[in-house]
Design a protein around this motif. Structure first.
Motif, PDB file in Angstrom:
ATOM      1  N   UNK A  63      -9.587  -6.556  13.164  1.00 47.95           N
ATOM      2  CA  UNK A  63      -8.363  -7.172  12.642  1.00 47.95           C
ATOM      3  C   UNK A  63      -7.282  -7.025  13.707  1.00 47.95           C
ATOM      4  N   UNK A  64      -6.753  -8.133  14.171  1.00 46.20           N
ATOM      5  CA  UNK A  64      -5.701  -8.077  15.184  1.00 46.20           C
ATOM      6  C   UNK A  64      -4.401  -8.606  14.568  1.00 46.20           C
ATOM      7  N   UNK A  65      -3.439  -7.700  14.418  1.00 44.35           N
ATOM      8  CA  UNK A  65      -2.169  -8.079  13.771  1.00 44.35           C
ATOM      9  C   UNK A  65      -1.032  -8.225  14.780  1.00 44.35           C
ATOM     10  N   UNK A  66      -1.368  -8.135  16.079  1.00 45.78           N
ATOM     11  CA  UNK A  66      -0.292  -8.119  17.074  1.00 45.78           C
ATOM     12  C   UNK A  66       0.551  -9.401  17.040  1.00 45.78           C
ATOM     13  N   UNK A  67      -0.092 -10.529  16.719  1.00 43.31           N
ATOM     14  CA  UNK A  67       0.662 -11.793  16.731  1.00 43.31           C
ATOM     15  C   UNK A  67       1.456 -12.034  15.431  1.00 43.31           C
ATOM     16  N   UNK A  68       1.394 -11.077  14.509  1.00 45.94           N
ATOM     17  CA  UNK A  68       2.257 -11.229  13.315  1.00 45.94           C
ATOM     18  C   UNK A  68       3.697 -10.879  13.659  1.00 45.94           C
ATOM     19  N   UNK A  69       3.842 -10.179  14.818  1.00 49.22           N
ATOM     20  CA  UNK A  69       5.158  -9.688  15.272  1.00 49.22           C
ATOM     21  C   UNK A  69       5.725  -8.625  14.334  1.00 49.22           C
ATOM     22  N   UNK A  70       4.849  -8.062  13.488  1.00 48.10           N
ATOM     23  CA  UNK A  70       5.296  -6.935  12.665  1.00 48.10           C
ATOM     24  C   UNK A  70       5.005  -5.678  13.472  1.00 48.10           C
ATOM     25  N   UNK A  71       5.957  -4.773  13.544  1.00 48.99           N
ATOM     26  CA  UNK A  71       5.726  -3.575  14.368  1.00 48.99           C
ATOM     27  C   UNK A  71       4.847  -2.589  13.597  1.00 48.99           C
ATOM     28  N   UNK A  72       4.257  -1.666  14.354  1.00 50.00           N
ATOM     29  CA  UNK A  72       3.427  -0.612  13.729  1.00 50.00           C
ATOM     30  C   UNK A  72       4.268   0.167  12.707  1.00 50.00           C
ATOM     31  N   UNK A  73       5.529   0.416  13.063  1.00 47.66           N
ATOM     32  CA  UNK A  73       6.407   1.196  12.164  1.00 47.66           C
ATOM     33  C   UNK A  73       6.643   0.432  10.853  1.00 47.66           C
ATOM     34  N   UNK A  74       6.880  -0.886  11.013  1.00 43.86           N
ATOM     35  CA  UNK A  74       7.090  -1.705   9.793  1.00 43.86           C
ATOM     36  C   UNK A  74       5.875  -1.600   8.881  1.00 43.86           C
ATOM     37  N   UNK A  75       4.681  -1.770   9.480  1.00 44.06           N
ATOM     38  CA  UNK A  75       3.456  -1.745   8.672  1.00 44.06           C
ATOM     39  C   UNK A  75       3.257  -0.354   8.071  1.00 44.06           C
ATOM     40  N   UNK A  76       3.572   0.664   8.835  1.00 43.05           N
ATOM     41  CA  UNK A  76       3.427   2.044   8.342  1.00 43.05           C
ATOM     42  C   UNK A  76       4.279   2.275   7.102  1.00 43.05           C
ATOM     43  N   UNK A  77       5.410   1.592   7.060  1.00 43.43           N
ATOM     44  CA  UNK A  77       6.311   1.723   5.915  1.00 43.43           C
ATOM     45  C   UNK A  77       5.626   1.387   4.591  1.00 43.43           C
ATOM     46  N   UNK A  78       4.580   0.573   4.658  1.00 41.50           N
ATOM     47  CA  UNK A  78       3.878   0.180   3.424  1.00 41.50           C
ATOM     48  C   UNK A  78       2.729   1.138   3.077  1.00 41.50           C
ATOM     49  N   UNK A  79       2.450   2.100   3.994  1.00 38.81           N
ATOM     50  CA  UNK A  79       1.265   2.956   3.780  1.00 38.81           C
ATOM     51  C   UNK A  79       1.233   3.651   2.415  1.00 38.81           C
ATOM     52  N   UNK A  80       2.354   4.265   1.961  1.00 34.24           N
ATOM     53  CA  UNK A  80       2.259   4.923   0.646  1.00 34.24           C
ATOM     54  C   UNK A  80       1.820   3.936  -0.444  1.00 34.24           C
ATOM     55  N   UNK A  81       2.308   2.686  -0.363  1.00 32.13           N
ATOM     56  CA  UNK A  81       1.959   1.701  -1.404  1.00 32.13           C
ATOM     57  C   UNK A  81       0.506   1.235  -1.278  1.00 32.13           C
ATOM     58  N   UNK A  82       0.048   1.027  -0.032  1.00 34.82           N
ATOM     59  CA  UNK A  82      -1.360   0.596   0.100  1.00 34.82           C
ATOM     60  C   UNK A  82      -2.294   1.741  -0.311  1.00 34.82           C
ATOM     61  N   UNK A  83      -1.890   2.986   0.023  1.00 37.77           N
ATOM     62  CA  UNK A  83      -2.727   4.132  -0.396  1.00 37.77           C
ATOM     63  C   UNK A  83      -2.781   4.228  -1.915  1.00 37.77           C
ATOM     64  N   UNK A  84      -1.629   4.049  -2.565  1.00 43.13           N
ATOM     65  CA  UNK A  84      -1.621   4.069  -4.046  1.00 43.13           C
ATOM     66  C   UNK A  84      -2.516   2.984  -4.613  1.00 43.13           C
ATOM     67  N   UNK A  85      -2.441   1.795  -3.981  1.00 42.71           N
ATOM     68  CA  UNK A  85      -3.251   0.670  -4.478  1.00 42.71           C
ATOM     69  C   UNK A  85      -4.741   1.006  -4.354  1.00 42.71           C
ATOM     70  N   UNK A  86      -5.112   1.582  -3.211  1.00 40.83           N
ATOM     71  CA  UNK A  86      -6.530   1.935  -3.021  1.00 40.83           C
ATOM     72  C   UNK A  86      -6.967   3.006  -4.024  1.00 40.83           C
ATOM     73  N   UNK A  87      -6.078   3.983  -4.243  1.00 37.44           N
ATOM     74  CA  UNK A  87      -6.414   5.034  -5.225  1.00 37.44           C
ATOM     75  C   UNK A  87      -6.634   4.437  -6.606  1.00 37.44           C
ATOM     76  N   UNK A  88      -5.759   3.502  -6.957  1.00 37.92           N
ATOM     77  CA  UNK A  88      -5.843   2.850  -8.263  1.00 37.92           C
ATOM     78  C   UNK A  88      -7.183   2.102  -8.384  1.00 37.92           C
TER      79      UNK A  88
END
Ligand code: PA5
Length: 421
Positions: free
Chosen positions: A5-30
């Motif tokens: 998966x290559x997200x570099x051309x989305x122009x979203x920074x790693x930090x921006x994406x990291x900001x969603x980690x708690x929510x994606x982790x919760x979703x996976x747990x669910x």
């Protein structure tokens, strides 16, 4: 994980994406908690019942011996997954169906996914001229398109083979206990498989719904399940896999309304259709959701390329790249200096890279997903990857990925019209 998966051309920074980690982790747990309705597909690749798998493989062999053509009746989630896999891994007939017959495997055609009498007439002719078996798939057993196709094709099968023999050529996949298809199957003695209660239509491709037609067409379903298991247990869910779900949500929040899935191998046409249903029916509710679309390149560059490059930028692109297509052709000298001696696959890659560079220059966010090659194992990975991604993004959007209340509304309206006929 073998998909890249290559997200570099989305122009979203790693930090921006990291900001969603708690929510994606919760979703996976669910999803993995086992407490949410309709999440039976999450652990399915690891928990498939060996007796059921054995029965599926044995039934597939009976179908292979019995017929030249298997007609698979179903619509939506009861059809698109099998069609996607057979189209990608076996072969396809552009107009009327999927699945190329060989001496060992029957061709597979699909019915009950339109209300076209023209198409059904063609299948009726097939019943007269070929050895045919029918696999009818409907979880509810009441959906109108498959019900019509089954009634028409069953009558033709009985006329040709007589009732007893026709019933031995009919396979039913439906709810374990309820519905008129289950009742009929038990009464008439069809071989049956069940759609698990805790798995909805569009997440059912790795149940008998998808696996029986695929196995009959000669696809290695054990390898497909192994691919899905590899994806389910991959550590990639800690980073890039979950990041794609987060990127979809971030782009949606930034105002993008459409995700266009683009592919350069026509074998992926029905995979893209399956994806459209998965994303569209899971996310599109409560006034929310990314509208899923798909384009086949390079064909559609000559119809939609202009809009993509310079039109209203309400979309982002997800490019599916098959790294190693199964065939190649060297271009003869007569094609001219620019092309001669190069391989078709090289040229296809140059097209993809050229388009991506041009679209990047136009400011279009892009995701690139590399698929090593189209085989059952990677196809299993693709199915599981997109199902999980879709469920995570739906949770981030705050919608239930597993219901489809809006679909019922048009069905009720249509019933009223039918009663008035
Ligand atoms: O994803 C879904 O739930 C739908 O697309 C259904 O699969 C589709 O409507 C067919 O339903 P059934 O299997 O009950 O005939």
């Amino acid at each position: 994980m073998d998909l890249k998966i290559d997200l570099t051309r989305t122009k979203l920074s790693k930090e921006q994406l990291k900001g969603y980690s708690p929510d994606t982790e919760n979703a996976l747990e669910k999803l993995w908690s086992g407490k949410e309705d309709f999440t039976g597909w999450v652990k399915l690749p690891m928990q498939i019942d060996p007796d059921e798998l054995e029965k599926l493989l044995n039934t597939a062999m009976i179908i292979q011996d019995q017929c030249d053509e298997l007609i698979v009746i179903g619509i939506g989630g009861s059809y698109l997954g099998a069609r996607a896999a057979i189209h990608a891994l076996v072969g396809f007939d552009e107009v009327y169906g999927t699945g190329i017959a060989s001496s060992r495997y029957p061709s597979v055609k699909f019915a009950g996914n339109t209300m076209s009498a023209v198409y059904l007439k063609k299948l009726l002719k097939d019943i007269q001229t070929k050895e045919v078996s029918v696999c009818v798939i409907s979880k509810s057993g009441t959906t109108i398109e498959p019900s019509i196709a089954f009634a028409v094709l069953k009558e033709a099968m009985i006329n040709k083979y007589g009732k007893e023999k026709a019933c031995k050529r009919i396979y039913a996949i439906t709810d374990a206990k309820e519905g008129i298809l289950r009742e009929e199957a038990e009464r008439e003695g069809y071989v049956t498989f069940k759609v698990p209660d805790d798995i909805g239509g569009r997440y059912s491709v790795l149940t008998p719904v998808g696996l029986l037609p695929m196995a009959a067409a000669g696809i290695d379903i054990k390898s497909m399940l192994a691919g899905a298991e590899a994806m389910a247990t991959s550590t990639a869910w800690d980073f890039d896999a979950a990041d794609y779900a987060a990127a979809r949500y971030a782009l949606y929040q930034s105002g993008k309304a459409i995700e266009i899935v683009e592919y350069y191998e026509p074998q992926l046409e029905f995979f893209a259709e399956w994806l459209k249903q998965l994303f569209g029916e899971s996310e599109g509710k409560d006034g929310k959701g990314l509208y899923p679309d798909a384009l086949r390149f390079s064909s559609d560059l000559h119809s939609m390329g202009q809009f993509l490059q310079q039109g209203h930028q309400i979309f982002f692109e997800t490019v599916l790249n098959v790294e190693k297509p199964s065939k190649d052709i060297i271009i003869p000298d007569s094609a001219g200096e620019l092309l001669a001696g190069k391989s078709m696959n090289q040229i296809n890659k140059a097209a993809m890279e050229g388009v991506m560079a041009a679209h990047e220059a136009a400011g279009i966010p892009m995701v690139r997903i590399d698929i090593p090659e189209l085989n059952a194992f990677y196809f299993g990975q693709m199915i599981y990857f997109f199902e999980t991604t879709c469920a995570i993004t739906s949770y981030l959007m705050g919608v239930n990925p597993f219901n489809q209340p809006g679909v019922e509304q048009y069905k009720q309206e249509m019933k009223q019209k039918l009663m008035a006929l």
